[in-house]
Design an enzyme around this catalytic site. Sequence first.
Site, mmCIF file in Angstrom:
data_model
loop_
_atom_site.group_PDB
_atom_site.id
_atom_site.type_symbol
_atom_site.label_atom_id
_atom_site.label_comp_id
_atom_site.label_asym_id
_atom_site.label_seq_id
_atom_site.Cartn_x
_atom_site.Cartn_y
_atom_site.Cartn_z
ATOM 1 N N HIS A 189 0.657 -1.543 -0.033
ATOM 2 C CA HIS A 189 -0.104 0.167 0.162
ATOM 3 C C HIS A 189 0.552 1.279 -0.392
ATOM 4 C CE1 HIS A 189 -3.590 -2.793 0.869
ATOM 5 N NE2 HIS A 189 -3.909 -1.877 0.225
ATOM 6 N N ARG A 287 -15.861 8.279 -14.300
ATOM 7 C CA ARG A 287 -16.522 7.244 -13.327
ATOM 8 C C ARG A 287 -17.145 8.502 -12.887
ATOM 9 N NH1 ARG A 287 -11.570 4.469 -11.151
ATOM 10 N NH2 ARG A 287 -12.228 2.491 -10.989
ATOM 11 N N ARG A 322 -19.288 6.461 -18.662
ATOM 12 C CA ARG A 322 -19.887 5.331 -17.866
ATOM 13 C C ARG A 322 -20.771 5.555 -16.594
ATOM 14 N NH1 ARG A 322 -17.096 1.774 -13.286
ATOM 15 N NH2 ARG A 322 -17.117 3.311 -12.065
ATOM 16 N N GLU A 422 -17.232 -6.834 -16.923
ATOM 17 C CA GLU A 422 -16.788 -7.466 -15.004
ATOM 18 C C GLU A 422 -16.958 -8.287 -14.881
ATOM 19 O OE1 GLU A 422 -16.522 -2.657 -12.833
ATOM 20 O OE2 GLU A 422 -18.876 -2.662 -14.213
ATOM 21 N N ASN A 445 -10.943 -4.684 -11.473
ATOM 22 C CA ASN A 445 -11.159 -4.781 -10.592
ATOM 23 C C ASN A 445 -12.353 -5.760 -9.889
ATOM 24 O OD1 ASN A 445 -9.349 -2.799 -11.315
ATOM 25 N ND2 ASN A 445 -10.574 -1.057 -10.213
ATOM 26 N N ASP A 446 -13.421 -5.681 -10.299
ATOM 27 C CA ASP A 446 -14.468 -5.815 -10.164
ATOM 28 C C ASP A 446 -14.591 -7.373 -10.903
ATOM 29 O OD1 ASP A 446 -16.286 -4.794 -8.520
ATOM 30 O OD2 ASP A 446 -16.808 -3.633 -9.951
ATOM 31 N N ARG A 456 -13.033 -7.921 -3.376
ATOM 32 C CA ARG A 456 -12.088 -6.794 -3.488
ATOM 33 C C ARG A 456 -11.395 -5.985 -3.138
ATOM 34 N NH1 ARG A 456 -14.877 -2.972 -8.579
ATOM 35 N NH2 ARG A 456 -13.536 -1.090 -7.097
ATOM 36 N N CYS A 493 -10.298 -1.012 -18.310
ATOM 37 C CA CYS A 493 -10.107 0.591 -17.314
ATOM 38 C C CYS A 493 -9.691 0.122 -15.966
ATOM 39 C CB CYS A 493 -11.119 1.378 -18.252
ATOM 40 S SG CYS A 493 -12.588 0.554 -17.043
HETATM 41 C C1 PEP Z 1 -13.227 -2.030 -11.872
HETATM 42 O O1 PEP Z 1 -14.044 -2.984 -11.776
HETATM 43 O O2 PEP Z 1 -12.094 -2.678 -12.327
HETATM 44 C C2 PEP Z 1 -13.664 -0.794 -12.713
HETATM 45 C C3 PEP Z 1 -12.911 0.210 -13.945
HETATM 46 O O3 PEP Z 1 -14.529 -0.112 -12.077
HETATM 47 P P1 PEP Z 1 -14.851 0.494 -10.716
HETATM 48 O O4 PEP Z 1 -12.996 0.235 -9.955
HETATM 49 O O5 PEP Z 1 -14.888 1.761 -10.796
HETATM 50 O O6 PEP Z 1 -16.406 -0.629 -10.055
HETATM 51 MG MG MG Z 2 -16.306 -2.429 -11.395
#
Ligand code: PEP
Ligand code: MG
Length: 559
Positions: A189, A287, A322, A422, A445-446, A456, A493
């Site tokens: 981190h 976002r 988005r 995602e 990420n998701d 996550r 992304c």
């Molecule tokens: C993701 O999930 O990778 C993403 C870019 O969306 P967020 O992080 O805003 O959920």
């Molecule tokens: Mg996401």
Amino acid sequence: MSQTLSGVGVTPRSGVGTARWYRPRDGRSETGGREHDPESERERIERAFASAEAGIESTRTSVADRIGEEEAAVFDAHEQFLADPTIREGIEAAIDRGEPAERAVEAAFAGPIEQFEAMEGRVAERADDLRDVCGRLLDGLSGEERADLSGLPTGTVLLAERLTPTDTARLEPERVAGFATIAGGRTSHAAIFARSLGIPAVVGVGEGLSTVEEGETVGINGETGEVVADPDEAAVDRLSAGVDHDAIDERVRTTDGREVDVAANVGTVSDLDRAIESGADGIGLFRTEFLFLDRTEPPDEEEQLAVYREALDAFDDRVVVRTLDVGADKPVPYLETEEGSNPFLGVRGIRRSLGPDSALFETQLRALLRAGAGRQNLAVMFPMVATTEELDAALDRVETVAAELGEAGIEHARPELGVMIETPAAVLSARALAARVEFFSIGTNDLSAYVMAVDRDDERLAALGDPLQPAVLRAIAESVEAAHDAGAWIGVCGEMASDPSLAELLVGLGVDELSMSPISVPAVKAEIRSIAAEDAERLAERALAAERLPEVEALVDHD
Ligand code: PEP
Ligand code: MG
């Protein structure tokens, strides 16, 4: 005499300043020779827990404000560690045996810290989180504040054994010329916060760093991992330039000519300036939920229109907006949320826009289509899509809104339309989805979280939820193939795209656009210019053949 040490560079920046050692807790805590009455020790520990809890909460709030919501989520994991019954019971049992509270805390954390350290890969770095929580409890017991890293003299290069997330979050980029640590890795981190704050940083330098003396001049190159003690004049000039990569305004190609778009992720209007300065090829992820936070009611159509116009005017390149992605880790206080037993599997993203937030969705689409009028660069995408019905319904809503605007004689655009990949369902239905849209954007990420069935934000399972897991890489590869077969373009992304050392792998997997926090744009552009698509494809092939995360990590670290 000048001395060059090397570690792992974690921020594509460099800086020169004056060394200052940070030694928050040398050796074991002082517990004195007094008698330890379990009852009073229990009271002390109660108070220490309460103050640690309050401390974590206030750090979380300040990190969310200064750095970002995503980064702040690490402190949710700290809360979980603090609430862990095994640790709590361990402390209480030691106190009952007559141990002083300090020793009880250290002993209860020692085992779990060791266990994390013994693990392979990135999860080992979670030991820092436990140390952070342990340190808070010890601070609470001693009644002493930790050294205040927010008030360092300008031009400080901070040196430490390691920095916890709390330490790093206190650093002020205007004052700190850089930091270097003996321990720590690229995904710690401390490293992630340094990147977000734009602080030049090198971690994992090893014991050699201890030879650097307090007050010495030190240069930090956060890209190459160089730490130069007592640099000569030429090295000072090179390192004090501040930023190693000039923003590259034009598009970049690999050495064998493959063009890759390097776009920025933004959440607010102020992020747009940073994105422009970074030389981003447009916006790959706006976002929009950030426009809805920190207020008591949603922005109306006119307010949104102004913001979207500003974003579209800031770039000639494509701006991917988005639609509202609330729910789960992104609650909006004034929107009614029915919390299911697991909000990450509940009504979030497009499910809300087609359900409880339907009116907001329509307002947002109206504002977007109006903002795009007379401009060629609007793209709109939908989050958290799992089925073709959801996508069809969302596309229908766009059609309806466009028709209504047309009937009312209001100018509007026909944007490029896309879908975020995602959920595993979206990957498995990628061919059907790709037939309906112009582009995909993979939210790694998701996607990593859902593919691996990992929360996550759960730091204990960080390795399992790593986007380099072979299963996640295969999901990315399948989505790329489905998009390209249908003639659609595809971007990434998620956070993964921000890491220059992963750019070659993503290019090799066939991704057309990488979108990231603005600070990483120059480094990723420079990286893409230095790689050959042909080599990248070979790397991707080997990564796709790997069966274990450490194999993939070794490939990207050594290639
Ligand atoms: C993701 O999930 O990778 C993403 C870019 O969306 P967020 O992080 O805003 O959920
Ligand atoms: Mg996401």
